[in-house]
Each structure stands twice: as C-alpha cells, then as structure tokens.
Design a protein around this motif. Structure first.
Motif, mmCIF file in Angstrom:
data_model
loop_
_atom_site.group_PDB
_atom_site.id
_atom_site.type_symbol
_atom_site.label_atom_id
_atom_site.label_comp_id
_atom_site.label_asym_id
_atom_site.label_seq_id
_atom_site.Cartn_x
_atom_site.Cartn_y
_atom_site.Cartn_z
ATOM 1 N N ILE A 10 0.857 -1.187 0.000
ATOM 2 C CA ILE A 10 0.000 0.000 0.000
ATOM 3 C C ILE A 10 0.906 1.255 0.000
ATOM 4 N N ASP A 32 -8.143 -1.827 -8.015
ATOM 5 C CA ASP A 32 -8.816 -1.006 -6.999
ATOM 6 C C ASP A 32 -10.096 -0.384 -7.567
ATOM 7 N N ARG A 36 -13.942 -1.057 -6.437
ATOM 8 C CA ARG A 36 -14.898 0.018 -6.117
ATOM 9 C C ARG A 36 -16.234 -0.228 -6.807
ATOM 10 N N LEU A 39 -18.625 -2.744 -5.365
ATOM 11 C CA LEU A 39 -19.188 -2.417 -4.048
ATOM 12 C C LEU A 39 -20.193 -1.258 -4.150
ATOM 13 N N ARG A 66 -16.887 3.810 2.933
ATOM 14 C CA ARG A 66 -15.632 3.080 2.738
ATOM 15 C C ARG A 66 -14.660 3.298 3.906
ATOM 16 N N PHE A 74 -9.499 -3.336 8.509
ATOM 17 C CA PHE A 74 -8.042 -3.248 8.658
ATOM 18 C C PHE A 74 -7.596 -3.375 10.117
ATOM 19 N N LEU A 83 -14.507 -10.142 4.175
ATOM 20 C CA LEU A 83 -14.746 -9.189 3.070
ATOM 21 C C LEU A 83 -14.062 -9.675 1.789
ATOM 22 N N ASN A 84 -12.815 -10.131 1.926
ATOM 23 C CA ASN A 84 -12.076 -10.626 0.739
ATOM 24 C C ASN A 84 -12.824 -11.788 0.098
ATOM 25 N N PRO A 115 -3.027 -4.697 -6.082
ATOM 26 C CA PRO A 115 -2.281 -4.745 -4.821
ATOM 27 C C PRO A 115 -2.133 -6.169 -4.274
ATOM 28 N N LEU A 116 -3.182 -6.979 -4.430
ATOM 29 C CA LEU A 116 -3.161 -8.315 -3.817
ATOM 30 C C LEU A 116 -2.862 -9.403 -4.855
ATOM 31 N N ARG A 157 -2.888 -0.973 8.049
ATOM 32 C CA ARG A 157 -3.097 -1.205 6.607
ATOM 33 C C ARG A 157 -1.876 -1.892 6.001
ATOM 34 N N ALA A 160 -1.758 -5.501 6.858
ATOM 35 C CA ALA A 160 -2.842 -6.312 6.284
ATOM 36 C C ALA A 160 -2.399 -7.022 5.001
ATOM 37 N N GLN A 161 -1.191 -6.681 4.525
ATOM 38 C CA GLN A 161 -0.728 -7.259 3.255
ATOM 39 C C GLN A 161 0.515 -8.113 3.482
HETATM 40 C C1 LIG Z 1 -11.996 -1.845 2.750
HETATM 41 C C2 LIG Z 1 -12.269 -0.819 1.642
HETATM 42 C C3 LIG Z 1 -13.754 -0.525 1.542
HETATM 43 C C4 LIG Z 1 -11.521 0.475 2.052
HETATM 44 O O1 LIG Z 1 -11.688 1.424 1.020
HETATM 45 P P1 LIG Z 1 -10.682 2.673 0.862
HETATM 46 O O2 LIG Z 1 -11.349 3.593 -0.138
HETATM 47 O O3 LIG Z 1 -10.358 3.225 2.209
HETATM 48 O O4 LIG Z 1 -9.332 2.082 0.278
HETATM 49 P P2 LIG Z 1 -9.020 1.637 -1.244
HETATM 50 O O5 LIG Z 1 -10.062 0.708 -1.754
HETATM 51 O O6 LIG Z 1 -8.723 2.843 -2.054
HETATM 52 O O7 LIG Z 1 -7.707 0.738 -1.063
HETATM 53 C C5 LIG Z 1 -6.465 1.360 -0.798
HETATM 54 C C6 LIG Z 1 -5.416 0.291 -0.675
HETATM 55 O O8 LIG Z 1 -5.685 -0.542 0.444
HETATM 56 C C7 LIG Z 1 -5.164 -1.820 0.191
HETATM 57 N N1 LIG Z 1 -6.250 -2.824 0.344
HETATM 58 C C8 LIG Z 1 -7.531 -2.735 -0.069
HETATM 59 N N2 LIG Z 1 -8.230 -3.839 0.260
HETATM 60 C C9 LIG Z 1 -7.353 -4.635 0.904
HETATM 61 C C10 LIG Z 1 -7.469 -5.920 1.507
HETATM 62 N N3 LIG Z 1 -8.626 -6.570 1.484
HETATM 63 N N4 LIG Z 1 -6.372 -6.452 2.095
HETATM 64 C C11 LIG Z 1 -5.196 -5.788 2.106
HETATM 65 N N5 LIG Z 1 -5.022 -4.566 1.561
HETATM 66 C C12 LIG Z 1 -6.082 -4.003 0.975
HETATM 67 C C13 LIG Z 1 -4.650 -1.808 -1.251
HETATM 68 O O9 LIG Z 1 -3.264 -1.571 -1.258
HETATM 69 C C14 LIG Z 1 -5.351 -0.646 -1.866
HETATM 70 O O10 LIG Z 1 -4.626 -0.095 -2.943
HETATM 71 C C15 LIG Z 1 -11.721 -1.294 0.264
HETATM 72 O O11 LIG Z 1 -10.321 -1.283 0.256
HETATM 73 C C16 LIG Z 1 -12.219 -2.677 -0.130
HETATM 74 O O12 LIG Z 1 -13.361 -2.831 -0.533
HETATM 75 N N6 LIG Z 1 -11.343 -3.692 -0.022
HETATM 76 C C17 LIG Z 1 -11.670 -5.058 -0.372
HETATM 77 C C18 LIG Z 1 -11.499 -5.284 -1.840
HETATM 78 C C19 LIG Z 1 -10.084 -5.554 -2.208
HETATM 79 O O13 LIG Z 1 -9.559 -6.595 -1.903
HETATM 80 N N7 LIG Z 1 -9.434 -4.568 -2.873
HETATM 81 C C20 LIG Z 1 -8.093 -4.695 -3.353
HETATM 82 C C21 LIG Z 1 -8.075 -4.852 -4.844
HETATM 83 S S1 LIG Z 1 -7.612 -6.466 -5.320
#
Ligand SMILES: CC(C)(COP(=O)(O)OP(=O)(O)OC[C@H]1O[C@@H](n2cnc3c(N)ncnc32)[C@H](O)[C@@H]1O)[C@@H](O)C(=O)NCCC(=O)NCCS
Ligand SMILES: Nc1ncnc2c1ncn2[C@@H]1O[C@H](COP(=O)(O)OP(=O)(O)OP(=O)(O)O)[C@@H](O)[C@H]1O
Length: 229
Positions: A10, A32, A36, A39, A66, A74, A83-84, A115-116, A157, A160-161
């Motif tokens: 991240i 990302d 979005r 959701l 969000r 997180f 959620l994943n 990212p993942l 955050r 979390a990765q």
């Molecule tokens: C929890 C949510 C609502 C938070 O939204 P928010 O607008 O604050 O963050 P955004 O989506 O812009 O993510 C920012 C960064 O967080 C990190 N991140 C997002 N989801 C995850 C996750 N499930 N696990 C680890 N890191 C994550 C990534 O590096 C991403 O680039 C959102 O991240 C989400 O829906 N996550 C689950 C979906 C997912 O896995 N997204 C990653 C794309 S594969």
C-alpha cells in the motif's frame, strides 16, 4: 497478449507507475477501481457485504461508507478475510471482463495493477511481474501524508498485506521507489523497454491478432486435408 502484473505494498507507488504506463500508451486494468465498482449500491457485491456487515456500514445515500468499512476490516483480520471472500468472485470476473475488452481492442501488452496479486494467487496469469518497492519508513510517511491517517491506522493497513520484502523476492522486475519522482521516471524507461520487447510465440497466440492467424491456419489446414482425401 502479454499481461504484465504490477503490484507492491500500500502506497508503495503502484498508481504512480500505472500512470507512467498510461502516459506511454500502455493500457492498465486497475483492480482497486474494479473493487470500487463491485461495491456500488445495489450490485451483487454490495448486497453480500451489507448482509454480512449490517446496514451500519452504509451512508445516508445507501452507498458503503468506505472509511468506516476500512476501519473495521483493517483492524480485524477475520473480518478482512470475510470481506475478501465475499468480494473475490466479483473482483476476479470484473478484472476478466476488463482484460477481455482490451483483448478485443487488439492490445498486445497490458498492465494489471493489483495490490493483492500474490495474496489472491493471480500471479500465475501475469508475466513479467513488477513489484514496486519502497523502504518501510518512506512507505509509512507517504501513506500517512496521502490518506491523512494516524500512524496506528497506517501500520494496520501495511500489516494487512504480505510483507513487501517477501513480494520483492517473487518479482521478475523490482522498481525501487524510495527515491525522487525523477529517479522513478528514469528507472521506468528501462522497465518500459523490457515489457515492450517483441511477444513470445505463446504470447502472440494469446493476442487477438495471433488467435486470428491461428484460426486462418486451422481453416486452411482443414481445406487442404479435405482436398487430399
Ligand atoms: C476496505 C475498503 C472498503 C476500504 O476502502 P478505501 O477507499 O479506504 O481504500 P481503497 O479501496 O482505495 O484501497 C487502498 C489500498 O488498500 C489496500 N487494500 C484494499 N483492500 C485490501 C485488503 N482486502 N487487504 C489488504 N489490503 C487491501 C490496497 O493496497 C489498496 O490499494 C476497500 O479497500 C475494499 O473494498 N477492499 C476489499 C477489496 C479488495 O480486496 N481490494 C483490493 C483490490 S484487489
Ligand atoms: N517517487 C516518489 N516520490 C515522492 N512521492 C511519491 C513517489 N512515488 C509515489 N509518491 C507518492 O506516494 C503516495 C503513494 O503513491 P501511490 O498512490 O502511487 O501508491 P499505491 O501503491 O498506488 O497505493 P495504494 O496501494 O493505496 O493504491 C502518493 O501520494 C504519491 O504521490
């Protein structure tokens, strides 16, 4: 078709590198953005997430809050896994459609910014894999500056990765983005030259043009065989 995997931690600079690819005419599928879309209010992903997390995560207009959902997942690994699990099928099919659209347009090289990539085991679909790496302190500072979050939230955050150093060991190409934007631009030129090399035969056959050539050859082969019978 060559699908270049672009990943990192991240705030390590994936979007910054993605923008450089776009600037040089290489299309990017942004996971990302797909996440979005799946959701948004009323979609299948939204319904599953609201059923599991409750209506407390919704804003007055019915969209997911969000920041609130981020705060929940997180700081709790079980909720994050839930959620994943709920969103993974929607995100994978969203990514598949985005790639298909670019395939139909005839692009030979595309970038998947995700990212993942390793966590979701999608690395087997991409080659080469680029990992954007930064040193931990720079990552923390850039994350807090960009998102205006507390140090605790930012650390949650990051944790979390998969550790960024581990991702680095799985990369074909590592971009060290600890330095300035100018240093990044310079490094990017070498990466661009590498990913723009001519396609291998298998990549060619996966492209729209290659599939067209292969079907013509099969068709011609069938005609010739029939004539010789
Ligand atoms: C929890 C949510 C609502 C938070 O939204 P928010 O607008 O604050 O963050 P955004 O989506 O812009 O993510 C920012 C960064 O967080 C990190 N991140 C997002 N989801 C995850 C996750 N499930 N696990 C680890 N890191 C994550 C990534 O590096 C991403 O680039 C959102 O991240 C989400 O829906 N996550 C689950 C979906 C997912 O896995 N997204 C990653 C794309 S594969
Ligand atoms: N070389 C650099 N020098 C200074 N700042 C940078 C550099 N690269 C990126 N940044 C800044 O660091 C922050 C994080 O970068 P970016 O948004 O590209 O990361 P990301 O990996 O896409 O993050 P996320 O995982 O949240 O999507 C941004 O504010 C960006 O402007």
């Amino acid at each position: 078709m060559r699908i270049v995997g672009l990943t990192g931690g991240i705030a390590s600079g994936k979007s910054t590198v993605s923008n450089l690819f776009k600037l040089h005419g290489v299309p990017v599928v942004d996971a990302d953005l797909v996440a979005r879309d799946v959701l948004k209010k009323g979609t299948g992903g939204w319904k599953k997430v609201v059923a599991a997390f409750g209506e407390d995560i919704l804003r007055d207009d019915g969209e997911v809050d969000r920041a609130k959902l981020g705060h929940i997942v997180f700081s709790d690994p079980d909720k994050r896994q839930l959620l994943n699990r709920l969103l993974a099928p929607f995100i994978s099919s969203g990514i598949f459609w985005e790639i298909l659209k670019l395939w139909m347009k005839g692009y030979k090289v595309i970038v998947l910014d995700i990212p993942l990539l390793f966590e979701a085991k999608m690395d087997k679909w991409t080659n080469p894999i680029i990992v954007v790496w930064v040193d931990p302190e720079t990552q923390l500072q850039r994350l807090m500056a960009r998102d205006g979050t507390s140090i605790e939230e930012a650390k949650n955050r990051i944790q979390a990765q998969m550790p960024l150093d581990l991702k680095k060991t799985k990369a074909d190409i590592v971009i060290d983005n600890t330095g300035s934007q100018e240093e990044l631009n310079e490094h990017f030129q070498r990466v661009l030259a590498h990913v723009s090399k001519p396609l291998t035969w298998s990549e060619f056959l996966l492209s729209r043009h290659g599939a067209f050539v292969a079907s013509i050859l099969v068709f011609a082969g069938v005609i010739i065989c029939r004539k010789n019978l």
